[in-house]
Write a protein that holds these residues in place. Structure first.
Motif, PDB file in Angstrom:
ATOM      1  N   TRP A 101      14.355  47.090  12.342  1.00 28.76           N
ATOM      2  CA  TRP A 101      14.632  46.045  13.320  1.00 28.76           C
ATOM      3  C   TRP A 101      13.484  46.013  14.311  1.00 28.76           C
ATOM      4  CZ3 TRP A 101      19.596  49.195  13.779  1.00 28.76           C
ATOM      5  CH2 TRP A 101      20.495  48.825  12.778  1.00 28.76           C
ATOM      6  N   MET A 102      12.967  44.813  14.567  1.00 25.47           N
ATOM      7  CA  MET A 102      11.821  44.660  15.453  1.00 25.47           C
ATOM      8  C   MET A 102      12.236  43.928  16.731  1.00 25.47           C
ATOM      9  SD  MET A 102       9.435  46.066  13.658  1.00 25.47           S
ATOM     10  CE  MET A 102       7.996  45.644  14.626  1.00 25.47           C
ATOM     11  N   CYS A 103      11.676  44.374  17.838  1.00 26.62           N
ATOM     12  CA  CYS A 103      11.851  43.688  19.113  1.00 26.62           C
ATOM     13  C   CYS A 103      10.514  43.063  19.502  1.00 26.62           C
ATOM     14  CB  CYS A 103      12.302  44.670  20.191  1.00 26.62           C
ATOM     15  SG  CYS A 103      13.935  45.368  19.872  1.00 26.62           S
ATOM     16  N   SER A 104      10.576  42.005  20.299  1.00 29.78           N
ATOM     17  CA  SER A 104       9.343  41.337  20.699  1.00 29.78           C
ATOM     18  C   SER A 104       9.323  41.147  22.212  1.00 29.78           C
ATOM     19  CB  SER A 104       9.205  39.990  19.984  1.00 29.78           C
ATOM     20  OG  SER A 104      10.179  39.083  20.461  1.00 29.78           O
ATOM     21  N   TRP A 105       8.276  40.495  22.663  1.00 27.00           N
ATOM     22  CA  TRP A 105       8.096  40.280  24.097  1.00 27.00           C
ATOM     23  C   TRP A 105       9.236  39.483  24.717  1.00 27.00           C
ATOM     24  CZ3 TRP A 105       7.929  35.326  25.882  1.00 27.00           C
ATOM     25  CH2 TRP A 105       7.715  34.329  24.924  1.00 27.00           C
ATOM     26  N   ASP A 106       9.918  38.683  23.890  1.00 25.61           N
ATOM     27  CA  ASP A 106      10.984  37.856  24.454  1.00 25.61           C
ATOM     28  C   ASP A 106      12.390  38.356  24.123  1.00 25.61           C
ATOM     29  OD1 ASP A 106      10.880  37.161  21.765  1.00 25.61           O
ATOM     30  OD2 ASP A 106      11.057  35.008  22.125  1.00 25.61           O
ATOM     31  N   THR A 107      12.506  39.559  23.567  1.00 25.09           N
ATOM     32  CA  THR A 107      13.821  40.165  23.333  1.00 25.09           C
ATOM     33  C   THR A 107      14.420  40.556  24.685  1.00 25.09           C
ATOM     34  OG1 THR A 107      13.078  41.040  21.205  1.00 25.09           O
ATOM     35  CG2 THR A 107      15.055  42.028  22.161  1.00 25.09           C
ATOM     36  N   THR A 108      15.694  40.232  24.864  1.00 24.80           N
ATOM     37  CA  THR A 108      16.385  40.527  26.127  1.00 24.80           C
ATOM     38  C   THR A 108      17.491  41.562  25.909  1.00 24.80           C
ATOM     39  OG1 THR A 108      18.070  38.823  25.814  1.00 24.80           O
ATOM     40  CG2 THR A 108      15.996  38.145  26.899  1.00 24.80           C
ATOM     41  N   SER A 109      17.986  42.089  26.994  1.00 18.50           N
ATOM     42  CA  SER A 109      19.130  42.996  26.915  1.00 18.50           C
ATOM     43  C   SER A 109      20.336  42.293  26.314  1.00 18.50           C
ATOM     44  CB  SER A 109      19.484  43.545  28.299  1.00 18.50           C
ATOM     45  OG  SER A 109      18.497  44.447  28.735  1.00 18.50           O
ATOM     46  N   GLN A 110      20.481  41.009  26.585  1.00 15.66           N
ATOM     47  CA  GLN A 110      21.585  40.243  26.005  1.00 15.66           C
ATOM     48  C   GLN A 110      21.431  40.140  24.491  1.00 15.66           C
ATOM     49  OE1 GLN A 110      19.751  39.202  28.682  1.00 15.66           O
ATOM     50  NE2 GLN A 110      21.276  39.389  30.301  1.00 15.66           N
ATOM     51  N   ASP A 111      20.197  39.997  24.017  1.00  9.24           N
ATOM     52  CA  ASP A 111      19.944  39.991  22.568  1.00  9.24           C
ATOM     53  C   ASP A 111      20.357  41.326  21.953  1.00  9.24           C
ATOM     54  OD1 ASP A 111      18.757  37.412  22.672  1.00  9.24           O
ATOM     55  OD2 ASP A 111      16.762  38.290  23.032  1.00  9.24           O
ATOM     56  N   VAL A 112      19.976  42.403  22.608  1.00  2.13           N
ATOM     57  CA  VAL A 112      20.305  43.742  22.123  1.00  2.13           C
ATOM     58  C   VAL A 112      21.821  43.922  22.086  1.00  2.13           C
ATOM     59  CG1 VAL A 112      20.193  46.203  22.695  1.00  2.13           C
ATOM     60  CG2 VAL A 112      18.121  44.794  22.811  1.00  2.13           C
ATOM     61  N   GLU A 113      22.505  43.525  23.151  1.00  2.00           N
ATOM     62  CA  GLU A 113      23.959  43.656  23.207  1.00  2.00           C
ATOM     63  C   GLU A 113      24.637  42.846  22.113  1.00  2.00           C
ATOM     64  OE1 GLU A 113      25.008  42.502  27.194  1.00  2.00           O
ATOM     65  OE2 GLU A 113      23.832  44.137  28.067  1.00  2.00           O
ATOM     66  N   ALA A 114      24.154  41.625  21.883  1.00  7.11           N
ATOM     67  CA  ALA A 114      24.742  40.768  20.850  1.00  7.11           C
ATOM     68  C   ALA A 114      24.534  41.366  19.461  1.00  7.11           C
ATOM     69  CB  ALA A 114      24.141  39.368  20.917  1.00  7.11           C
ATOM     70  N   PHE A 115      23.347  41.898  19.219  1.00  6.45           N
ATOM     71  CA  PHE A 115      23.075  42.501  17.918  1.00  6.45           C
ATOM     72  C   PHE A 115      23.938  43.751  17.718  1.00  6.45           C
ATOM     73  CE2 PHE A 115      20.876  45.295  14.987  1.00  6.45           C
ATOM     74  CZ  PHE A 115      20.607  44.441  13.929  1.00  6.45           C
ATOM     75  N   ALA A 116      24.001  44.607  18.728  1.00  2.00           N
ATOM     76  CA  ALA A 116      24.800  45.831  18.620  1.00  2.00           C
ATOM     77  C   ALA A 116      26.276  45.510  18.410  1.00  2.00           C
ATOM     78  CB  ALA A 116      24.601  46.698  19.861  1.00  2.00           C
TER      79      ALA A 116
END
Length: 96
Positions: A68-83
């Protein structure tokens, strides 16, 4: 300094993602997070179900390790939604 801020954001979100998914039963983070990638082992059925909602690659077909890759525009909300999606998919998996 833009590249450093972008890289720093991506790396921080990868660390956050690793922490968020490490507590999901049945998921094992396999590598220490050193950049913007998180490697984990998942059951094949869980990978397939999760890929319907999120694009990511299977790193090792033999072991089921994913990247899984994160980028400059990944947010904590993105992380929470994925998890949360990962936890949902893993909860639907048959017991091993």
């Amino acid at each position: 300094d833009l590249w450093e801020r972008c890289a720093g954001q991506a790396n921080a979100m990868a660390r956050e993602l690793a922490g968020a998914v490490a507590s999901v039963p049945g998921v094992r983070v396999t590598q220490e997070v050193r950049a913007n990638a998180v490697f984990a082992l998942l059951p094949r059925a869980a990978t397939t179900a999760l890929q319907e909602r999120f694009p990511f690659y299977v790193w090792n077909e033999n072991t089921g390790e994913v990247r899984w890759m994160c980028s400059w525009d990944t947010t904590s909300q993105d992380v929470e939604a994925f998890a949360a999606a990962l936890a949902e998919v893993m909860a639907a998996q048959p017991a091993a």
